[in-house]
Scaffold this motif. Structure first.
Motif, mmCIF file in Angstrom:
data_model
loop_
_atom_site.group_PDB
_atom_site.id
_atom_site.type_symbol
_atom_site.label_atom_id
_atom_site.label_comp_id
_atom_site.label_asym_id
_atom_site.label_seq_id
_atom_site.Cartn_x
_atom_site.Cartn_y
_atom_site.Cartn_z
ATOM 1 N N SER A 1 0.849 -1.193 0.000
ATOM 2 C CA SER A 1 0.000 0.000 0.000
ATOM 3 C C SER A 1 0.885 1.243 0.000
ATOM 4 C CB SER A 1 -0.923 0.017 1.216
ATOM 5 O OG SER A 1 -0.202 0.372 2.370
ATOM 6 N N GLU A 2 0.266 2.379 -0.270
ATOM 7 C CA GLU A 2 1.021 3.628 -0.255
ATOM 8 C C GLU A 2 1.524 3.956 1.141
ATOM 9 O OE1 GLU A 2 -0.558 6.980 -2.344
ATOM 10 O OE2 GLU A 2 -1.477 5.697 -3.868
ATOM 11 N N ASP A 3 0.904 3.401 2.163
ATOM 12 C CA ASP A 3 1.344 3.619 3.547
ATOM 13 C C ASP A 3 2.700 2.977 3.829
ATOM 14 O OD1 ASP A 3 -0.957 5.056 4.092
ATOM 15 O OD2 ASP A 3 -2.020 3.313 4.877
ATOM 16 N N ASP A 4 3.156 2.089 2.939
ATOM 17 C CA ASP A 4 4.457 1.453 3.110
ATOM 18 C C ASP A 4 5.604 2.376 2.720
ATOM 19 O OD1 ASP A 4 3.333 -0.887 4.059
ATOM 20 O OD2 ASP A 4 3.218 -1.815 2.083
ATOM 21 N N THR B 1 8.914 -3.105 1.487
ATOM 22 C CA THR B 1 8.503 -3.824 0.289
ATOM 23 C C THR B 1 7.509 -4.919 0.637
ATOM 24 O OG1 THR B 1 10.266 -5.467 0.404
ATOM 25 C CG2 THR B 1 10.775 -3.400 -0.755
ATOM 26 N N ALA B 2 6.855 -5.461 -0.387
ATOM 27 C CA ALA B 2 5.875 -6.527 -0.191
ATOM 28 C C ALA B 2 6.515 -7.777 0.401
ATOM 29 C CB ALA B 2 5.196 -6.862 -1.516
ATOM 30 N N SER B 3 7.815 -7.969 0.167
ATOM 31 C CA SER B 3 8.513 -9.131 0.718
ATOM 32 C C SER B 3 8.973 -8.912 2.161
ATOM 33 C CB SER B 3 9.718 -9.490 -0.159
ATOM 34 O OG SER B 3 10.667 -8.448 -0.136
ATOM 35 N N GLY B 4 8.731 -7.699 2.705
ATOM 36 C CA GLY B 4 9.079 -7.420 4.094
ATOM 37 C C GLY B 4 10.403 -6.703 4.282
ATOM 38 N N GLU B 5 11.139 -6.491 3.210
ATOM 39 C CA GLU B 5 12.415 -5.792 3.290
ATOM 40 C C GLU B 5 12.159 -4.296 3.540
ATOM 41 O OE1 GLU B 5 16.397 -5.171 0.527
ATOM 42 O OE2 GLU B 5 14.648 -6.141 -0.316
ATOM 43 N N VAL B 6 12.979 -3.680 4.376
ATOM 44 C CA VAL B 6 12.854 -2.247 4.656
ATOM 45 C C VAL B 6 14.050 -1.534 4.045
ATOM 46 C CG1 VAL B 6 12.746 -0.478 6.440
ATOM 47 C CG2 VAL B 6 11.560 -2.652 6.771
ATOM 48 N N LEU B 7 13.750 -0.573 3.165
ATOM 49 C CA LEU B 7 14.794 0.191 2.483
ATOM 50 C C LEU B 7 14.767 1.617 2.985
ATOM 51 C CD1 LEU B 7 13.796 -1.073 -1.037
ATOM 52 C CD2 LEU B 7 15.706 -1.902 0.306
ATOM 53 N N ARG B 8 15.937 2.213 3.110
ATOM 54 C CA ARG B 8 16.028 3.600 3.568
ATOM 55 C C ARG B 8 16.849 4.399 2.560
ATOM 56 N NH1 ARG B 8 14.278 3.658 8.828
ATOM 57 N NH2 ARG B 8 14.310 1.635 9.846
ATOM 58 N N PHE B 9 16.362 5.604 2.279
ATOM 59 C CA PHE B 9 17.029 6.511 1.360
ATOM 60 C C PHE B 9 17.138 7.868 2.032
ATOM 61 C CE2 PHE B 9 14.701 3.447 -1.197
ATOM 62 C CZ PHE B 9 15.625 3.058 -2.135
ATOM 63 N N SER B 10 18.276 8.525 1.859
ATOM 64 C CA SER B 10 18.397 9.882 2.399
ATOM 65 C C SER B 10 17.621 10.835 1.500
ATOM 66 C CB SER B 10 19.865 10.306 2.481
ATOM 67 O OG SER B 10 20.383 10.539 1.195
#
Length: 56
Positions: A20-23, A35-44
């Protein structure tokens, strides 16, 4: 399924499946995408040109 497309300041585009957009969240440190697979990505904030969400 939704797809988040991240365009970085060096013009690279990467696509991630999200549920969802809330992700996709803006934080004090930048952006956080779960992500849908549960991975959390961070970007500056400095490395992100844009983030768009489309149906995929």
């Amino acid at each position: 399924m939704l797809v988040a497309e991240v365009t970085t300041t060096d013009r690279r585009k990467t696509r991630y499946q999200v549920e969802s957009e809330d992700d996709i969240r803006k934080t004090r440190e930048g952006y956080k995408i779960k992500t849908a697979s549960g991975e959390v990505l961070r970007f500056s904030e400095e490395e992100v040109e844009s983030i768009s969400v489309t149906e995929g």
